[in-house]
Design an enzyme around this catalytic site. Structure first.
Site, PDB file in Angstrom:
ATOM      1  N   ASP A 175       5.740   3.677  11.692  1.00  0.00           N
ATOM      2  CA  ASP A 175       4.304   3.424  12.028  1.00  0.00           C
ATOM      3  C   ASP A 175       4.233   4.327  13.151  1.00  0.00           C
ATOM      4  O   ASP A 175       5.175   4.349  13.996  1.00  0.00           O
ATOM      5  CB  ASP A 175       4.063   1.901  12.579  1.00  0.00           C
ATOM      6  CG  ASP A 175       2.698   1.688  12.473  1.00  0.00           C
ATOM      7  OD1 ASP A 175       1.735   2.181  13.208  1.00  0.00           O
ATOM      8  OD2 ASP A 175       2.188   0.578  11.867  1.00  0.00           O
ATOM      9  N   ARG A 235      -2.767  -0.462  -0.916  1.00  0.00           N
ATOM     10  CA  ARG A 235      -3.990   0.124  -1.718  1.00  0.00           C
ATOM     11  C   ARG A 235      -3.342   1.072  -2.595  1.00  0.00           C
ATOM     12  O   ARG A 235      -2.393   1.548  -2.565  1.00  0.00           O
ATOM     13  CB  ARG A 235      -4.813   1.018  -0.731  1.00  0.00           C
ATOM     14  CG  ARG A 235      -5.769  -0.019   0.062  1.00  0.00           C
ATOM     15  CD  ARG A 235      -6.673  -0.764  -0.745  1.00  0.00           C
ATOM     16  NE  ARG A 235      -7.815  -1.577  -0.067  1.00  0.00           N
ATOM     17  CZ  ARG A 235      -7.611  -2.914   0.299  1.00  0.00           C
ATOM     18  NH1 ARG A 235      -6.541  -3.485  -0.294  1.00  0.00           N
ATOM     19  NH2 ARG A 235      -8.674  -3.515   0.989  1.00  0.00           N
ATOM     20  N   ASP A 259       0.780  -4.790  -6.370  1.00  0.00           N
ATOM     21  CA  ASP A 259      -0.455  -5.735  -6.337  1.00  0.00           C
ATOM     22  C   ASP A 259      -1.676  -5.079  -6.450  1.00  0.00           C
ATOM     23  O   ASP A 259      -2.916  -5.625  -6.554  1.00  0.00           O
ATOM     24  CB  ASP A 259      -0.580  -6.848  -5.088  1.00  0.00           C
ATOM     25  CG  ASP A 259      -1.666  -7.760  -5.061  1.00  0.00           C
ATOM     26  OD1 ASP A 259      -1.751  -8.355  -6.256  1.00  0.00           O
ATOM     27  OD2 ASP A 259      -2.349  -7.888  -4.243  1.00  0.00           O
ATOM     28  N   GLU A 264      -7.794   0.478 -10.173  1.00  0.00           N
ATOM     29  CA  GLU A 264      -7.875  -0.958 -10.478  1.00  0.00           C
ATOM     30  C   GLU A 264      -9.261  -1.411 -10.642  1.00  0.00           C
ATOM     31  O   GLU A 264      -9.808  -2.611 -11.215  1.00  0.00           O
ATOM     32  CB  GLU A 264      -7.000  -1.870  -9.280  1.00  0.00           C
ATOM     33  CG  GLU A 264      -7.822  -1.640  -8.079  1.00  0.00           C
ATOM     34  CD  GLU A 264      -7.190  -2.656  -6.996  1.00  0.00           C
ATOM     35  OE1 GLU A 264      -6.055  -2.595  -6.717  1.00  0.00           O
ATOM     36  OE2 GLU A 264      -7.854  -3.308  -6.339  1.00  0.00           O
ATOM     37  N   HIS A 296      -4.187  -7.735  -7.741  1.00  0.00           N
ATOM     38  CA  HIS A 296      -4.920  -7.691  -6.246  1.00  0.00           C
ATOM     39  C   HIS A 296      -4.903  -9.215  -5.901  1.00  0.00           C
ATOM     40  O   HIS A 296      -6.096  -9.628  -5.526  1.00  0.00           O
ATOM     41  CB  HIS A 296      -5.925  -7.044  -6.266  1.00  0.00           C
ATOM     42  CG  HIS A 296      -6.523  -6.493  -4.957  1.00  0.00           C
ATOM     43  ND1 HIS A 296      -6.687  -5.304  -4.578  1.00  0.00           N
ATOM     44  CD2 HIS A 296      -6.143  -7.132  -3.597  1.00  0.00           C
ATOM     45  CE1 HIS A 296      -6.880  -5.093  -3.444  1.00  0.00           C
ATOM     46  NE2 HIS A 296      -6.515  -6.251  -2.772  1.00  0.00           N
TER      47      HIS A 296
END
Ligand code: NAD
Length: 342
Positions: A175, A235, A259, A264, A296
């Site tokens: 990060d 995402r 997920d 999607e 999701h």
């Protein structure tokens, strides 16, 4: 009281928003369609629209909303990759979101996918139901001592780090803004290449911005360990799905938990069980025994959905009073994509 069109409504959305709205008293109209160029005119006569992750708020749709008299775009989610913030700013439209509701919900689902994939719980469940108690093919590994890499250690990534720390994983992260909370846990911040080469589990918790689009592509996959476990609850477009399919076929990727999926929008949140899925890439993903896809649902806990409804309506009330609360601006978007220093 503001008049708000709640797009992309499901029964649970209506239930939680109606309950929360008893305190706020806005005039909510629940609409089933997603916000798209074809449905945007449903917003005529409303002060605001309330939208979710797969509603589209690109420049032409925002311009049309403005023409229709809409002043507020209230996102009922944290991610905002579906909204053109530059266009909104130019049009003078306010965009608000729910920056945090329950990071625990998403983090816990993420770890749920890891455990299910590792111990093949999805396959074991089917076998036992059919009276097949064979253990062949169900061998897992201890999470304890396994090197795990977290890409993005914001609110969700930090909780994933805490849970995996509890398991005794060896933790690495990437990060551009290392967090002291993770460092105190002993998480080592390293480069992306080191995450790829060192970690047997890699989990994505950074936002989707131009810099992270297809972050996991063929080149990244080539740097990963054989049989790596890859998890994406952030995402869909963080992953180049075709490259991941190639990685699964070559067994470079040994476990995949998703997920979210890049395309999607045409699939998730609806019951399509009577239809033939037209998306061949998605259909191919479902063929692998070592892939688990959920639609999701990582955010979908009672706690999170209550908090989403409360914060969204509170944001609408703050806008009505002329206050800035959870407002999205282009500068915030730029801040999330500063170049990496690690
Ligand atoms: P957050 O803003 O708290 O944290 C995001 C972190 O990613 C920050 O620390 C930021 O510095 C870092 N980051 C930004 N660009 C990066 C890059 N290029 N490489 C590595 N790190 C980078 O966000 P959060 O609340 O933890 O949510 C993370 C993501 O989870 C959201 O962007 C959203 O897309 C997704 N999400 C999914 C669900 C779901 O139901 N599946 C629910 C909520 C959020």
């Amino acid at each position: 009281m503001l008049k708000v069109a709640v797009f992309n409504t499901k029964p649970y959305v209506e239930q939680y928003f109606r309950r929360a709205n008893e305190r706020f008293g806005h005039a909510l109209t629940f609409l089933e369609p997603r916000l798209t160029d074809k449905t945007v005119d449903l917003a005529r006569g409303f002060d605001g629209v309330c939208i979710f992750v797969n509603d589209l708020a690109d420049a032409p749709i925002l311009a049309r909303l403005k023409e229709l008299g809409v002043r507020l775009i209230a996102l009922r989610c944290a991610g905002f990759n579906n909204v053109d913030l530059e266009a909104a700013e130019k049009l003078g439209l306010s965009v608000v979101r729910v920056p945090a509701y329950s990071p625990y919900a998403v983090a816990e689902h993420t770890v749920g996918l890891m455990l299910a994939l590792n111990r093949r719980i999805h396959r074991a469940h089917q076998r036992v139901r059919e009276g097949n108690f064979s253990l062949d093919g169900l061998m897992g590994f201890d999470m304890h001592g396994t090197p795990a890499g977290i890409i993005g250690t914001g609110k969700i990534g930090q909780i994933v780090a805490r849970i995996l720390h509890g398991f005794g994983c060896e933790l690495y992260a990437y990060d551009m803004h290392p967090t002291p909370a993770c460092q105190e846990l002993g998480v080592r911040y390293v480069s992306l290449d080191e995450i790829y080469s060192r970690c047997f589990i890699i989990t994505l918790h950074c936002p989707l911005v131009p810099q992270t689009y297809h972050l996991i592509n063929a080149e990244a996959i080539a740097k990963m360990q054989d049989c790596v476990m890859l998890i994406n609850t952030s995402r869909g477009a963080l992953i180049d799905t075709q490259a991941v399919i190639n990685g699964l076929k070559s067994q470079r990727i040994g476990y995949l938990g998703l997920d979210v999926y890049e395309e999607e929008g045409d699939l998730f949140f609806d019951d399509l069980s009577d239809q033939i899925i037209q998306d061949d890439v998605f259909a191919r993903l479902l063929m692998f025994p070592n892939v688990i896809v959920t639609g999701h649902q990582a955010f979908f806990t009672h706690n999170a959905v209550s908090a989403i409804a409360e914060t969204t309506l509170d944001n609408v009330s703050a806008f009505e009073r002329g206050q800035c609360q959870n407002v999205l601006t282009c500068s915030l978007r730029r801040k999330t994509i500063e170049p990496s220093s690690t």
